[in-house]
Design an enzyme around this catalytic site. Structure first.
Site: not given
Ligand code: BGC
Length: 788
Positions: A361, A487, A591-592
């Protein structure tokens, strides 16, 4: 959730007009103060009620075993968890015999204000005790940006009838913490992690030194008080076990005021002796006393004036976003300003969420913002990564790889992820670090940093890619068995994001080695190695689905079964808490932003047509169960011409914590999402890109936003961009009189020189491509219709 009305919209303040016990923990995160070294949650001065007490020091952690039902080779055995250190915020008040407690008597008014320009948390209240005594309390708290080891509280009491006032100001270690849920995003609770080593009590304060049992870190917390008020004030202190208390007693009459300034100093070390740490906090306290309360406030204000002068973003037409983006920038600054060779965690120092760990992040969302606003903080953070290189090299060896394998999540540098498919396999972190290095060097031309620190990070990450990937029989380079940003899809081959970022990493390392041949030689880099990096980069395989005309985010993704969104109840989001990973992994549910993030940060690798088609494809499948997604979707929505959708996603990223959108603000604020609000405004609506160290803009505003203004630091100059619906003006501040910046505006090359602003028209958006649609119920809240 935090109800909107709890925080009225104001440009420079976050104001809570009444105390809502249901959202106490969330507001403690929102009102947390930090400077990157010390973090104080916004707990009430009197300590209770609380949601989650919290006082943190960057990188002060305890070890805990990571138990596995089925262990495997290379699994980390020990995790690191941020420690709630000695709480110096406690100030209890007794009015005659009655303890002030907001749950008893009558709380006539209660207001807390986070002042984004002053850098303070102000609290004012009027309370009638159960016996009918009316008391006014006014407190102001700060964590100093200028004196890194110092925090301070000014506590003032006045009364309506003559009363005996007793103020008890404390240092308390090993506070009892509430039970945590089983949500994997919250922290492990450590039972009494601190062992007392020394306690010192003086008349007007004291100090305590503790040590953690397993990690062996030593922390010192000291307090001193300056008291002002009626005559005959008695001050005394005492301490036992895990606390030290200073008691201030006086008779207060109407019209009089008791003012207690509590100065706090914190220090910790893994190496320094007890006397050294004791002296360190003693010195910090002396410095704070020398400045005095007024001096500390003035320094704080001056520091923030400088920050806002460069970093402020003005948004007209959506005041809620205006407030939120400033709130976000303030928290980004709080997380990183004085981290100084320490990491910037996913929650900053505002809560224990994710155990206080730093993830990718920071490099991909936080550092891009700081690079253009507070570049010195970026150099410090990357120097911290560099300081962990030996651990990352060792981890690479354990994994049978070359170069450096940085930990997916950590505090001190060791891998702490107990779930390797979404941990160790997230190798893209290496390229994210390299990307942050390359951007920082491009923007600042800090050659010394590149030579000393940047090159080695680039080299060791390039080596990792070279050993992790392989050339197939046709010469194509593949990176198999890794996990990309999404993820909900793990252990895949040729994740497009990872491959494109690794490509930049490999080329960036080779170029940097050419710029610094002596240093590269010292690192064992020869021409054969750089040639191999360039070869891998140019033969990098980027999968493409010819039939659908889109990029699969990784090989085979578009062939997977679809997720049954229609039968997924809204309360089953986030999906990770309701469905097994094995099912998420084999379906097309995202997810993202993953491929969409690639289209932002490696936008130079896609055609416009591909961006349009890909974005539409992934919009339908992205659920945004991570707060790291909305800002990127905003950037791409703007690029493909859907400015209203870009505005909606901007709102979500910016309001993540003020509206508790992910419903876990209680564990700490989402630093990356708050940084993402800046990204959504500057890269989204402003259309700023920095591919290959060249600045380009393509600004366009959605219907409701009537003006957007922001500044960027670029090679020691400050570029200001002022966007209105039909025209944009670029102007330059600072730099020598001959200074100029070359940039492009919607594809047109421009030169902006000092004193010669350039104004250009904004071409209207021409959205093309398929309609954009999100999974049912997952569309972001609409902003166009909202009234200010
Ligand atoms: C995300 C990751 C992120 C982590 C910490 C997770 O929910 O999928 O990409 O690094 O949260 O923010």
């Amino acid at each position: 959730m935090i109800r909107e009305r709890a925080y009225p919209v104001e440009p420079w303040h976050v104001r809570e007009t009444r105390l809502d016990f249901d959202v106490l923990a969330q507001s403690e995160s929102v009102f947390a103060l930090a400077n990157g070294h010390i973090g104080l949650r916004g707990n009430l001065d009197e300590g209770e009620p609380h949601g989650l007490p919290g006082t943190y020091l960057n990188s002060f952690y305890e070890l805990r075993p990571l138990p596995y039902a089925e262990a495997g080779y290379g699994f980390p055995e020990s995790g690191q968890t941020i420690v709630n250190v000695t709480n110096g915020k406690h100030i209890r008040l007794l009015v005659d015999d009655e303890p002030f407690d907001v749950r008893y008597g009558d709380l006539i008014s209660h207001e807390r204000v986070l002042d984004l320009r002053g850098g303070t948390l102000d609290r004012q209240l009027r309370w009638r005790s159960p016996a009918g005594r009316l008391t006014r309390v006014r407190t102001t708290r700060l964590v100093s940006f200028t004196q890194r080891a110092v925090a301070a509280i000014c506590y003032e009491v006045s009364v309506d009838e003559p009363s005996r006032i007793i103020v008890q100001s404390e240092l308390v270690a090993n506070e009892e913490l509430p039970e945590q849920s089983r949500d994997p995003r919250v922290a492990a609770v450590l039972e009494s992690p601190l062992q007392v080593e020394e306690r010192l009590v003086q008349r007007d304060g004291g100090l305590m030194i503790h040590r953690t049992k397993a990690s062996g870190l030593r922390v010192a917390a000291a307090m001193g008080h300056e008291v002002d008020g009626p005559e005959n004030i008695s001050v005394s202190s005492e301490g036992v076990d895990d606390w030290v208390r200073t008691t201030i007693t006086c008779e207060l009459k109407p019209g009089q005021r008791l003012r207690v300034v509590k100065l706090l100093a914190y220090g910790w070390s893994s190496r320094r002796s007890l006397p050294a740490v004791r002296d360190q906090v003693g010195a910090a306290l002396a410095g704070a006393r020398y400045s005095g309360w007024e001096g500390l406030c003035a320094e704080q204000r001056e520091f923030l004036d400088t920050f806002w002068d460069t970093s402020d973003v003005q948004v007209e037409g959506d005041q809620e976003v205006q407030q939120a983006v400033r709130f976000g920038l303030f928290h980004v600054l709080q997380a990183g300003a004085r981290a100084e060779l320490r990491p910037i965690g996913a929650k900053g120092l505002t809560g224990p969420g994710y155990d206080g760990h730093v993830f990718w992040d920071t490099e991909m969302f936080v550092l891009p913002v700081l690079t253009y606003t507070q570049p010195s903080a970026v150099a410090q953070m990357l120097r911290w990564r560099h300081s962990t290189l030996d651990l990352a090299r060792e981890r690479a060896r354990t994994l049978g790889l070359s170069g450096a394998a940085f930990p997916w999540r950590t505090i001190r540098g060791q891998e702490c992820s107990a779930y390797w498919p979404a941990g160790t396999a997230g190798f893209h972190l290496a390229a994210d670090i390299a990307d942050a290095v390359l951007r920082y060097v491009d923007v600042t031309c800090d050659v010394e940093f590149e030579r000393e620190v940047g090159l080695e990070l680039l080299v060791e990450t390039a080596r990792l890619w070279r050993s992790l990937g392989h050339h197939d029989r046709n010469g194509l380079f593949h990176i198999d068995g890794i996990t990309g940003p999404d993820e909900y899809t793990a252990v895949v081959d040729d994740n497009v994001y990872t491959n494109l970022m690794a490509q930049r990493n490999l080329l960036g390392a080779a170029d940097s080695a050419t710029r610094h041949p002596d240093r590269a030689f010292a690192l064992g880099v020869d021409q054969e190695e750089t040639a191999a990096w360039r070869d891998a980069a140019t033969s990098m395989h980027i999968p493409y689905d010819e039939e659908l005309g889109v990029h699969p985010q990784s090989e085979g993704f578009t062939r997977h079964d679809e997720w049954d969104f229609a039968s997924t109840p809204q309360d089953h989001y986030p999906l990770l808490l309701h469905y097994p990973y094995f099912d998420l992994y084999r379906k097309q549910v995202v997810k993202q932003a993953d491929l969409v993030l690639a289209m932002h940060v490696r936008g130079d690798a896609f055609t416009h047509e591909q961006k349009v088609r890909n974005f539409a494809y992934y919009e339908r499948r992205t659920v945004r169960d991570s707060s790291l997604s909305a800002c990127t979707q905003s950037v791409l929505a703007a690029e493909v011409g859907d400015l209203e959708l870009a505005h909606d996603y901007l709102g979500e990223a910016a309001l993540m914590d003020l509206h508790d959108i992910a419903r876990n603000t209680r564990d700490g604020i989402h630093v990356a999402s708050l940084a993402g609000a800046w990204i959504a405004l500057v890269a989204g609506l402003g259309g700023m890109r920095d591919h290959g160290g060249r600045l380009s803009f393509a600004p366009r505003l959605p219907s409701r936003i009537t003006r957007l203004g922001f500044s960027l630091i670029w090679r020691g100059m400050r570029l200001r961009v002022d966007v209105q619906p039909h025209e944009v003006t670029y102007s330059l501040r600072d730099g020598d009189p001959q200074a100029a910046i070359d940039l492009t505006h919607h594809g047109e090359a421009l030169r902006v020189a000092i004193g010669v602003p350039v104004t250009r028209p904004v071409p209207p958006a021409q959205p093309t491509g398929p309609p954009l649609q999100q999974p049912p119920g997952r569309a972001p809240a609409r902003r166009a219709a909202k009234a200010d």
